[in-house]
Design an enzyme around this catalytic site. Structure first.
Site, PDB file in Angstrom:
ATOM      1  N   LYS A 138       0.817  -1.215   0.000  1.00 43.91           N
ATOM      2  CA  LYS A 138       0.000   0.000   0.000  1.00 43.91           C
ATOM      3  C   LYS A 138       0.845   1.257   0.000  1.00 43.91           C
ATOM      4  O   LYS A 138       0.428   2.273  -0.555  1.00 43.91           O
ATOM      5  CB  LYS A 138      -0.956   0.009   1.208  1.00 43.91           C
ATOM      6  CG  LYS A 138      -2.142  -0.936   1.036  1.00 43.91           C
ATOM      7  CD  LYS A 138      -3.263  -0.597   2.002  1.00 43.91           C
ATOM      8  CE  LYS A 138      -4.435  -1.554   1.848  1.00 43.91           C
ATOM      9  NZ  LYS A 138      -5.445  -1.371   2.918  1.00 43.91           N
ATOM     10  N   LYS A 198      -6.977 -13.846  -7.627  1.00 44.65           N
ATOM     11  CA  LYS A 198      -8.192 -13.913  -6.819  1.00 44.65           C
ATOM     12  C   LYS A 198      -9.179 -12.806  -7.235  1.00 44.65           C
ATOM     13  O   LYS A 198      -8.751 -11.704  -7.585  1.00 44.65           O
ATOM     14  CB  LYS A 198      -7.754 -13.707  -5.355  1.00 44.65           C
ATOM     15  CG  LYS A 198      -8.856 -13.831  -4.335  1.00 44.65           C
ATOM     16  CD  LYS A 198      -8.335 -13.478  -2.942  1.00 44.65           C
ATOM     17  CE  LYS A 198      -9.439 -12.839  -2.128  1.00 44.65           C
ATOM     18  NZ  LYS A 198      -8.990 -12.074  -0.982  1.00 44.65           N
ATOM     19  N   LYS A 223     -12.374  -7.387  -4.404  1.00 46.62           N
ATOM     20  CA  LYS A 223     -13.476  -6.447  -4.227  1.00 46.62           C
ATOM     21  C   LYS A 223     -13.120  -5.046  -4.694  1.00 46.62           C
ATOM     22  O   LYS A 223     -13.978  -4.191  -4.814  1.00 46.62           O
ATOM     23  CB  LYS A 223     -13.968  -6.447  -2.767  1.00 46.62           C
ATOM     24  CG  LYS A 223     -12.956  -5.932  -1.763  1.00 46.62           C
ATOM     25  CD  LYS A 223     -13.309  -6.361  -0.350  1.00 46.62           C
ATOM     26  CE  LYS A 223     -14.235  -5.382   0.340  1.00 46.62           C
ATOM     27  NZ  LYS A 223     -13.552  -4.165   0.795  1.00 46.62           N
TER      28      LYS A 223
END
Ligand code: TRP
Length: 332
Positions: free
Chosen positions: A113, A195, A198
């Site tokens: 991040k 994966k 979201k």
């Protein structure tokens, strides 16, 4: 509370995907007989990256309504917003004093991040795992259902709990990862080796649980597969098709073998449509309940309030224990 506690949090960012639904939420529906289940909307966590306030507030409420729409019963589970229980922030401060900067700097997610948000490497980003430890430890959690990306955060939570318990005396339950007995992994519709996320920037990669049927159909038709045309389960050689088969099986209730038998020679177009149909049908009640819940703001607010009250009652007990152990003066 007397059953073992299961705790999970979700950041109200991006969308709740069919991957979350298949891999987590459907399992949660069955857990409440055996465990005391607590699910938090981790709205303090997501402040570590910039949010647009009005949009953020709305999305957090939407996530809450989506949990309810999935069938999570607020009488059998504690459903609440993290920011409504101030003990999260309070415990997180105390745990900060038992966590080393080096430990936080080594976290994979922090490194990722900070790469992604180089203009905003704030202390919250570094401290994120400590807040997560506070979430978990406040409720004397035994089990945390986590995906691979959160394993490291659970490990540090355990380290912090053990460290605190050893310095003082047993205070926190040391949590373990909960691996569901059956839980299929769902991959991106655009890159079946990754994966389903979201927060994928590609809107075609993931499907929301409240998405409208046309859009679901379109995304499945565009799903990346391979250049032959046989519907066969082979995650190594045919990851795209295999992922769609998994989704169809989980959402439509057919076994992989049955899908293979019915669709092997029908071609990808027919198979993809059938897969989309299974998803659309399965999510119909979720969509409908969601639509009706969002018209009843007062009901939602009431459920949120109840959740906060129940969560606070537990959190307060842990917090007063912690304050006593570290030597803070009690307010009588
Ligand atoms: N960090 C988690 C994620 O991004 C969300 C989360 C916050 C969480 N608090 C938690 C998960 C406590 C499990 C337990 O997925």
């Amino acid at each position: 509370m007397n059953k073992p506690v299961v705790y999970s949090g979700i950041q109200p960012t991006g969308i709740i995907t069919i991957g979350n639904y298949i891999g987590a939420i459907t399992n949660w529906l069955k857990l409440s007989d055996e465990y005391d289940c607590i699910y938090g909307i981790a709205d303090l966590h997501a402040l570590t990256v910039r949010q647009v306030p009005a949009e953020y507030r709305q999305r957090a409420m939407s996530f809450f309504a989506q949990y309810l729409a999935c069938g999570l019963d607020p009488r059998k589970n504690v459903l609440y917003f993290q920011s409504h229980v101030h003990e999260h922030a309070e415990l997180s401060w105390i745990l900060n004093c038992f966590t080393y900067i080096g430990e936080m700097q080594r976290m994979t997610q922090f490194k990722d991040k900070s790469q992604k948000h180089q203009d905003n490497i704030n202390i919250g980003l570094l401290d994120y795992p400590v807040l997560m430890a506070a979430d978990i430890l406040l409720y004397q959690t035994s089990l945390v259902p986590v995906g691979a990306d959160q394993k490291q955060h659970l490990e540090i939570t355990r380290d912090i709990a053990i460290r605190f318990n050893n310095l003082y005396s047993p205070t926190f339950t040391v949590p373990e990862a909960y691996i569901p007995k059956q839980g299929a992994r769902v991959f991106s519709l655009q890159d079946p080796t990754a994966k389903m996320s979201k927060s994928d920037p590609d809107p075609n990669a993931a499907v929301s649980i409240i998405e409208d049927p046309d859009s679901i159909m379109r995304k499945f038709r565009r799903a990346v597969t391979d250049s032959d045309s046989v519907v066969r389960y082979d995650p190594e050689l045919k990851p795209g098709v295999s992922n769609l088969m998994t989704i169809m099986s989980e959402m439509g209730g057919m076994s992989i073998e049955e899908i293979e038998k019915n669709y092997s020679d029908k071609g990808y177009a027919a198979f993809k449509s059938a897969c989309a149909e299974a998803v659309i049908e399965r999510l119909r009640p979720v969509r409908e309940r969601y639509a009706s819940l969002t018209t009843d703001k007062e009901y939602l607010a009431g459920i949120a309030k109840e959740g906060a009250v129940r969560a606070s009652a537990i959190a307060r007990r842990t917090m007063s224990k912690v304050k006593r152990k570290v030597g803070l003066v009690e307010l009588k």
